[in-house]
Design a protein around this motif. Structure first.
Motif, PDB file in Angstrom:
ATOM      1  N   CYS A   1       1.114  -1.114   0.302  1.00  0.00           N
ATOM      2  CA  CYS A   1      -0.096   0.019   0.463  1.00  0.00           C
ATOM      3  C   CYS A   1       1.004   0.835   0.130  1.00  0.00           C
ATOM      4  N   PRO A   2       0.848   2.199  -0.585  1.00  0.00           N
ATOM      5  CA  PRO A   2       1.050   3.168  -1.226  1.00  0.00           C
ATOM      6  C   PRO A   2       0.981   4.307   0.502  1.00  0.00           C
ATOM      7  N   MET A   3       1.822   5.683   0.944  1.00  0.00           N
ATOM      8  CA  MET A   3       1.086   6.143   2.301  1.00  0.00           C
ATOM      9  C   MET A   3       1.545   7.406   1.285  1.00  0.00           C
ATOM     10  N   PHE A   4       0.602   8.333   1.931  1.00  0.00           N
ATOM     11  CA  PHE A   4       0.395   9.797   0.809  1.00  0.00           C
ATOM     12  C   PHE A   4       0.235  10.254   2.274  1.00  0.00           C
ATOM     13  N   GLY A   5       0.467  11.505   2.130  1.00  0.00           N
ATOM     14  CA  GLY A   5       0.400  12.583   3.372  1.00  0.00           C
ATOM     15  C   GLY A   5       1.070  13.310   4.593  1.00  0.00           C
ATOM     16  N   LEU A   6       2.651  12.640   4.163  1.00  0.00           N
ATOM     17  CA  LEU A   6       3.889  13.047   6.213  1.00  0.00           C
ATOM     18  C   LEU A   6       3.973  13.499   5.625  1.00  0.00           C
ATOM     19  N   GLN A   7       4.392  14.596   6.856  1.00  0.00           N
ATOM     20  CA  GLN A   7       4.655  15.512   6.717  1.00  0.00           C
ATOM     21  C   GLN A   7       6.372  15.593   7.111  1.00  0.00           C
ATOM     22  N   GLU A   8       6.769  16.129   6.248  1.00  0.00           N
ATOM     23  CA  GLU A   8       8.387  16.581   6.016  1.00  0.00           C
ATOM     24  C   GLU A   8       9.565  16.631   6.855  1.00  0.00           C
ATOM     25  N   GLY A   9      10.048  15.949   7.692  1.00  0.00           N
ATOM     26  CA  GLY A   9      11.053  16.249   8.571  1.00  0.00           C
ATOM     27  C   GLY A   9      10.312  15.294   9.729  1.00  0.00           C
ATOM     28  N   THR A  10       9.604  14.353  10.063  1.00  0.00           N
ATOM     29  CA  THR A  10       8.839  14.068  10.677  1.00  0.00           C
ATOM     30  C   THR A  10       9.192  12.483  10.964  1.00  0.00           C
ATOM     31  N   VAL A  11       8.997  12.315  12.139  1.00  0.00           N
ATOM     32  CA  VAL A  11      10.147  10.710  12.331  1.00  0.00           C
ATOM     33  C   VAL A  11       8.467   9.939  12.625  1.00  0.00           C
ATOM     34  N   TYR A  12       8.252   8.471  11.533  1.00  0.00           N
ATOM     35  CA  TYR A  12       7.255   8.179  11.688  1.00  0.00           C
ATOM     36  C   TYR A  12       7.911   6.750  11.616  1.00  0.00           C
TER      37      TYR A  12
END
Length: 1428
Positions: free
Chosen positions: A418-429
């Protein structure tokens, strides 16, 4: 999928590297740099503009850019000479300046380009060298190893070897396991290492130099070793360093070896796991530590992995096991001969489900293609679906700064990617996945490692430039490109991921991209159409990845992308190739041809054929179940990527079947076909070696040998033994027997007296001949003549349990000069202790003995010695060590009686097969007489059945397994057992039919009578005779007889019981040999009661054919002391009517709810007139029913008693109320009636009615009034209430402040009463309205009262009436009159009389209405008047 993503990433990096050498002649403002040969004077910003774009004047007047000092001097010079030759000089100098500027620009451009190209070439060369270096890396190796040498004392010897490896390894030399230090003996040792050749020269060898020499090559990639032995021949004797050298210095140090190791292990997901190996001795310096591997990959200490090697034990610990940790774990230890390794499989079982029936957790969650706001996830499906298929997956993510898990997809994701979109740049997940089935979401997978959402190509746009003095400057491509206004369009738009639900687009960022942050617009259009629409309407795209989910199936789309920065939007990119949704991923085909093969007693080797289409298959899940059951269990929770696997943890001697599933990103396949059942049992192999060869007899030319059976028969019984002999001093073994010996006893003939012989024994089964035993000691062939007996032999254990065992042996073959009279037993504690202790004080006559009193869990060895008149003979060979504890699952012989009445002994054994035989004996050695008992082998056991047991059969019986003597047991058959079992045998052979329930009498709701009894289940051949009053009866229409043999149920049904049915009923039953009879005496009171009950129920059933009372009239008293009479009717319809009567008179105030059938009659306050007979009737066309309630006599008294009880319970606490007369103590009740007897007590004494105390009551309260209270009335007052059964009390302490307040209030009220009594008042005389005709006279008389006599005043319209001829006023002591003469219309109005004295005043008004002749007086007025 991963391959396509990697190729796309590689193309982007190549494109980025190619665009790195941007020409500095761009039309954009750029930063310029000095070359290596230039000074740093041109390090500022300068406009790079060609001469044909701007004129010289414009250049000189440009104030927005920094300039060289040359330009400033030029301007000053022009200003000074401006007044002399303005135009001529300007033209000449301007042309010169322009040429200089252009020349400088070209020089700077050439030098900057050269520096950039030189740096790029250096970077490429450095990367290529590193790549070649990585390719050339090689682990250490010895192409030419050391070899052993044998030299004479005083000679020189050289050990040489060649070593290879990249990087070059370091070679260390050891002697006898200890590091060889050249500094200790520099005159003796010389070490040279050159061109890969390492040599050690030893000068003037001495015996001290003999030993083992070892060279170890070490590098970061590993290590290698080689060794050789040096023998130094001494001119005085033996060779130093040989095996027989007495010099301990020459013995090589013992290397550490693995001792106890770990077996296949199971751990639950989330729990900790520790694997341990013991090491036989301390690790030598050259051995390093024990290394651990999982599936071939080395384990290293981490936050979840602990590796410890200490105190002879190596261990690895997983703090929290996950499914990804399942696999083959191996411990490796380097030895002289190579590497010793032990491995075992670790199974990670599923943790308990989150919801009942929920699926297990997915595994192997991977994150790839990480961008600023996009990642791609892929995982593997779980093995256990919880009983219903997995429908999809939920993906969750966690921002490490917040710590909360958030669900990413509202709809479940079908495939395992699955692709995951809409992440916050510079954030560790972190990410995790949950499987979903019909029961709900299961346990989440293991979370991924933290992932930083960032630009993956950021490092490719950064260049480090070397400047003078070793300094470096980091330069980004954005700085070189300068300030870009409108961005360029992206390139290379394509679909990098395609599935049946989404398409992931990728593209290459524009070159140059500029300094400003870039975002993108994604547009799409259906193939063949010219209109474009925005695909990311409400979504900002920050990275060159974008998933599209809302595409229609079966249609093709074109996509293009625009770059966006703060200055504007670029032109669109070139459209992509036509893109459409892919076909749904089909589940893979299951494997086939599943074959299970025996391996060990707890494992099975499973093999299968992979499906033809196996490209997308990730592995296989295995499942097993016991044969004949459908209880399937999971073997592995991590897919196996091979076509064979050994399944551990199975039960010995149990049959299992297996099946598999293929695993892919699309999910799991269907189950494969089941394998054929396989019995878990060790695979057949050759037996192990026999042991303990003993000489039992020697005649001078023959020797009789005995030996111990092999510890393992290889899964097949030993078919025979072969012997070899060798005369001492010979170098080869000679075969003794060609035909195998069946017994563990053999006579060797044709020996030479006086010679020494050694022997060895081979065991053979159907597989072949096993390994030979160890050679016996050298036996002297000499005839035995000693007086003592020889040694017993064939010493064996039986019935080993907690603290006890049975020892068996065979008598010695050589008795000595006299027969053997007994045996002594000796015991030694421990595995190899020679400290022997006698077990028995006197000799034992039998060849078996039960040893008791042992310490449970302790290890022992035993031996036996024979004794005769000459003394004690030689001891037998010691037994194998045995631990005095019960074998798990061990069972004992059980005694009982079978279904045919025969007495038997039974024994069950778990580990049996078709070839296992049960050996029964009496007293361990006597065979069973076939005429007296027969042994029969059954599944997992054996039964010894006695024909006709008697006292002759009493004794000790033993049983053992032929292929496993450790499975043995014994039972002492005593006379007590014989008597008890013979009685039980007679009962079995003459059985009685068991009775479950004797004769029962039941009456149905319709009035039918049922007589029944129930026995145990009977066969179809069972017979019944039913006797009634000494004659056999059968079924009739009036009396039906039912006999259910399967249930053993006998029924006699009477449709209408009558007097002729009274009597005794006897049922005679017979079923084969079993029989019984049961009698019911159905007479006298029992019969009469049953007959009356049947008649009553029959009438009641007839009554219920119409409306009837489900609940008859009944009364209750509620909390408000109200009488509630209630009934309930049922089986009503719309025509049903209900009425109430009391004493024959209809009652109308009842309530009837037709829906519930409840009718109630409420009587608020019960009095004597409420006693009587109540009746309720319900009726319609189907019939009627009546219910009566007699509230008379005792029932009425009971009602009054409950009413009194309820009234007493409702009584409030005693209160005091002050009055003008005195003090009143009262108690409030919800309803008081005279049946509740009350009495008042003061200071524990009854208060009688006196002048000062007056008790009273009404329906709401009870009181006592104390007139003119004094201080003597202080104290505790009690009110007692008796309801006919119990007395209840209420208390009041009238003293202290309470009494003072009450007395003060009484005095105040008393004064008010006196004032009220004596105040002036109008007693009677005046109506409210008076009507009088005009011309008449009106006389109003009013009576007054008061003490002293009041003063009387008349008023008209609130004004006092003065003396006037028209008004006559008379005043008497208690009366006053006013007369109005000749009334006119003006006399209408309000007239009042006011009386007043010292205690008060009162005014009474009257309205006078005058009307004329002929008019009607007011209707509400009193007509008065007379003519004067």
């Amino acid at each position: 999928m991963e391959t396509r993503t990697a190729m796309q990433r590689e193309r982007e990096e190549q494109s980025s590297q190619m665009s790195h050498s941007v020409q500095l002649s761009s039309q954009i403002k750029k930063r310029t740099f000095t070359s290596r040969d230039e000074e740093a004077s041109y390090s500022d910003f300068h406009p790079i503009i060609t001469a044909d774009v701007m004129s010289v004047k414009e250049i000189l007047n440009t104030g927005d850019f920094p300039r060289h000092r040359t330009w400033d001097v030029l301007r000053e010079t022009l200003a000074e000479e401006h007044h002399r030759d303005k135009w001529t000089m300007f033209g000449n100098e301007a042309e010169k300046v322009e040429l200089d500027v252009m020349r400088n620009q070209r020089a700077l451009r050439r030098r900057g380009d050269a520096a950039a190209f030189r740096k790029q070439a250096e970077a490429k060369a450095s990367a290529h060298l590193k790549h070649l270096e990585r390719l050339s890396q090689k682990a250490p190796d010895f192409p030419i190893p050391l070899r052993s040498h044998a030299v004479w004392e005083g000679m020189t010897v050289t050990f040489s070897c060649t070593v290879q490896g990249c990087p070059p390894p370091e070679v260390t030399w050891f002697k006898d396991g200890l590091p060889l230090r050249m500094s200790d003996q520099p005159w003796n040792y010389s070490l040279q290492q050159k061109y890969g050749l390492s040599s050690l020269e030893i000068r003037r060898c001495s015996p001290d130099d003999a030993g083992e020499y070892k060279a170890i090559a070490t590098s970061p990639l590993g290590e290698a070793l080689t060794f050789g032995t040096l023998l130094v021949n001494s001119r005085h004797g033996a060779a130093a360093g040989s095996e027989r050298s007495p010099n301990p210095a020459f013995k090589p140090e013992r290397e550490a070896q693995f001792g106890d190791t770990f077996p296949p292990t199971w751990v639950t997901e989330g729990d900790s796991l520790t694997l341990r190996c013991t090491i036989g001795s301390a690790l030598r310096p050259c051995q390093r530590d024990v290394t651990w591997f999982r599936d071939g990959a080395r384990l290293h200490p981490s936050t979840n992995v602990d590796i410890v090697t200490v105190d002879g034990e190596a261990s690895v610990t997983l703090r929290a096991a996950n499914k990804e940790h399942e696999g083959v774990y191996a411990a490796r230890l380097r030895t002289r001969d190579g590497v010793q390794e032990h491995s075992a499989f670790v199974y990670v079982e599923d943790a308990s489900a989150v919801v009942v029936g929920g699926p297990a957790s997915p595994l192997a969650l991977q994150v790839s293609d990480v961008n600023k706001d996009y990642v791609f996830l892929a995982w593997q499906p779980p093995s256990a679906d919880g009983g219903s298929p997995v429908e999809g997956y939920y993906v969750e993510r966690r921002d490490l700064r917040r710590g909360e898990w958030v669900r990413c997809n509202e709809r479940i994701q079908g495939a395992c990617q699955c692709p995951m979109f809409g992440l916050q740049e510079g954030t560790v997940y972190q990410f995790r996945v949950c499987a979903v089935n019909r029961a709900g979401a299961g346990r989440p997978s293991k979370a991924t490692e933290p992932v930083l959402a960032a630009d993956p190509l950021r490092h490719t746009r950064t260049t480090v430039v070397k400047v003078d003095r070793g300094r470096t400057v980091a330069v980004t491509k954005d700085q070189l490109e300068g300030q870009i206004r409108a961005p360029f369009p992206p390139t290379n738009v394509l679909a990098c991921e395609v599935s049946d639900t989404y398409v992931v687009l990728s593209w290459t960022e524009p070159e140059p991209r500029g300094r400003e942050p870039l975002t993108f617009y994604v547009e799409r259009s259906q193939a063949g159409k010219s209109s474009w629409e925005l695909a990311n309407l409400d979504t900002e795209v920050n990275s060159p990845r974008f998933p599209v989910f809302d595409l229609a199936k079966g249609k093709q789309y074109l996509f293009r992308v625009r770059s966006v920065n703060k200055y504007g939007v670029s032109d669109p990119s070139e459209p992509s190739a036509p893109v459409s949704l892919g076909k749904p991923q089909a589940a893979p085909a299951p494997p086939h041809s599943v074959v299970a093969v025996r391996d060990t007693h707890t494992s099975v080797l499973l093999q299968w054929q992979e499906p033809k289409e196996k490209d997308d298959i990730l592995g296989y899940y295995l499942y097993y179940s016991e044969s004949g059951h459908q209880d399937w269990k999971t073997v592995n929770n991590k897919p196996i990527n091979k076509s064979r696997f050994t399944v551990h943890g199975l039960k010995n001697r149990k049959e299992y079947v297996f099946r598999l599933k293929s695993v892919s990103r699309a999910g799991n396949s269907n189950y494969s076909d089941e394998s054929q059942p396989v019995l878990v049992k060790s695979a057949i192999s050759v037996p192990s070696a026999p042991s303990a060869i003993a000489l039992l007899l020697c005649t001078g030319a023959e020797m009789v040998l005995g030996w111990r059976a092999p510890a393992c028969n290889g899964g097949d019984p030993v078919r025979g033994y072969y012997l070899d002999q060798m005369e001492k001093g010979a170098s080869s073994w000679r075969e003794v027997n060609v035909k195998p010996a069946k017994e563990r006893l053999f006579e060797v003939c044709n020996l030479t007296s006086g010679h020494l012989y050694q022997f060895r024994v081979f065991a053979a089964n159907m597989v072949g001949v096993g390994e030979p035993s160890e050679a016996s000691e050298a036996f002297l062939c000499e005839k035995w003549t000693m007086p003592e007996p020889g040694c017993p032999y064939d010493v064996q254990f039986r019935e080993v349990g907690n603290g006890s065992l049975v020892l068996l042996w065979a008598p010695p073959m050589y008795e000595g000069r006299s027969p053997v009279t007994g045996y002594f037993l000796e015991i030694s504690q421990g595995d190899q202790s020679d400290n022997w202790t006698a077990l028995n004080e006197g000799p034992i006559c039998d060849t078996h003995y039960k040893v008791s009193g042992l310490q449970t869990g302790q290890t022992y060895r035993l031996r036996v010695l024979a004794v005769n008149e000459a003394g004690v003979g030689r001891a037998s060979l010691p037994t194998e060590p045995v631990t005095a504890e019960s074998r798990p699952g061990a069972k004992n012989i059980e005694i009982g009686v079978d279904n045919d009445g025969f007495i038997f002994l039974g024994y069950e054994a778990d580990e049996t097969d078709d070839e296992s035989k049960f050996l029964w004996n009496k007293n361990y050695t006597e065979p069973i007489d076939a005429k007296r008992a027969q042994a029969e082998t059954k599944k997992d056991g054996s039964v010894l059945t006695f024909t006709d047991p008697s006292e002759e059969d009493l004794g000790l019986y033993t049983v053992e397994l032929s292929d496993s003597p450790n499975h043995s047991s014994s039972y002492d058959f005593t006379a007590e057992d014989l008597g008890r079992l013979k009685e039980l045998s007679w009962q079995v052979r003459n059985p009685l039919i068991d009775l479950k329930s004797g004769w029962q009498v039941e009456v149905s709701d319709q009035g039918d009578v049922r007589l029944w009894l129930q026995t145990e289940s009977l066969s179809d051949a069972a017979e019944l005779r039913l006797i009634f009053n000494d004659r056999e009866i059968t079924g009739t229409p009036h009396r039906k007889i039912n006999f259910d043999k399967d249930k053993g149920l006998l029924e006699i049904l009477f449709d209408q019981l009558c007097r002729q049915d009274e009597g005794s009923y006897t049922a005679q039953l017979k079923d084969g040999r079993a029989k019984n009879q049961f009698t019911l005496v159905f007479v006298d009171q029992t019969f009469r009661q049953t007959l009356a009950l049947a008649d009553k129920k029959r009438r009641d059933h007839q009554r219920k054919s119409g409306p009837y009372f489900q609940e008859y009239l009944a009364w209750t008293i509620n909390e408000d002391c109200e009488l509630i009479i209630k009934c309930k009717v049922t089986n009503t319809n719309k025509d049903t009517s209900l009425k109430w009567l009391k004493d024959g008179a209809a009652v109308s105030r009842f309530v009837y709810d037709q829906s519930s059938g409840v009718s109630t009659l409420t009587i608020p306050q019960v009095t004597e007139k409420d006693a009587g007979s109540f009746r309720c009737e319900v009726s319609d066309g189907r019939g009627e029913d009546v219910s009566t309630l007699e509230l008379l006599g005792d029932e009425y008294d009971k009602l009054l008693q409950q009413l009194g009880e309820r009234s007493a319970l409702s009584a409030s606490p005693l209160k005091v109320q002050s009055t003008a007369v005195g003090l009143m103590l009262y108690c409030s009740l919800k309803y008081y009636m005279s049946f509740l007897k009350t009495s008042w007590l003061f200071k524990e004494k009854r208060i009688d009615q006196e002048t000062r105390t007056k008790p009273g009551s009404n329906t709401e309260k009870v009181w006592i009034e104390i007139c003119n209270p004094t201080e003597n009335d202080k104290g505790k007052y009690i009110l007692k209430m008796f309801d006919g059964k119990e007395t209840r009390e209420r208390h009041l302490d009238l003293s202290g402040q309470a009494f003072a307040d009450a007395l003060l209030e009484h005095q105040r009220l008393k004064q008010e009463a006196i004032a009220e009594k004596n105040r002036a008042r109008v007693t009677k005389g005046l109506p409210d309205v008076v009507a009088i005709m005009e011309g008449k006279s009106l006389c109003l008389t009013c009576f007054v009262d008061g003490e002293p006599a009041p003063e009387v005043t008349w008023l008209r319209n609130d004004k006092e009436i003065a003396k006037h001829t028209q008004f006559d006023i008379t005043k008497e002591p208690r009366c006053s009159t006013i007369t109005i003469n000749n009334v006119t219309m003006a006399d209408s109005g309000k007239y009042s009389i006011s009386v007043r004295n010292q205690f008060g005043a009162e005014t009474v008004d009257v309205t006078v209405s005058v009307y004329k002749h002929g008019e009607e007086p007011p209707p509400c007025a009193v007509e008065m008047g007379f003519y004067a």
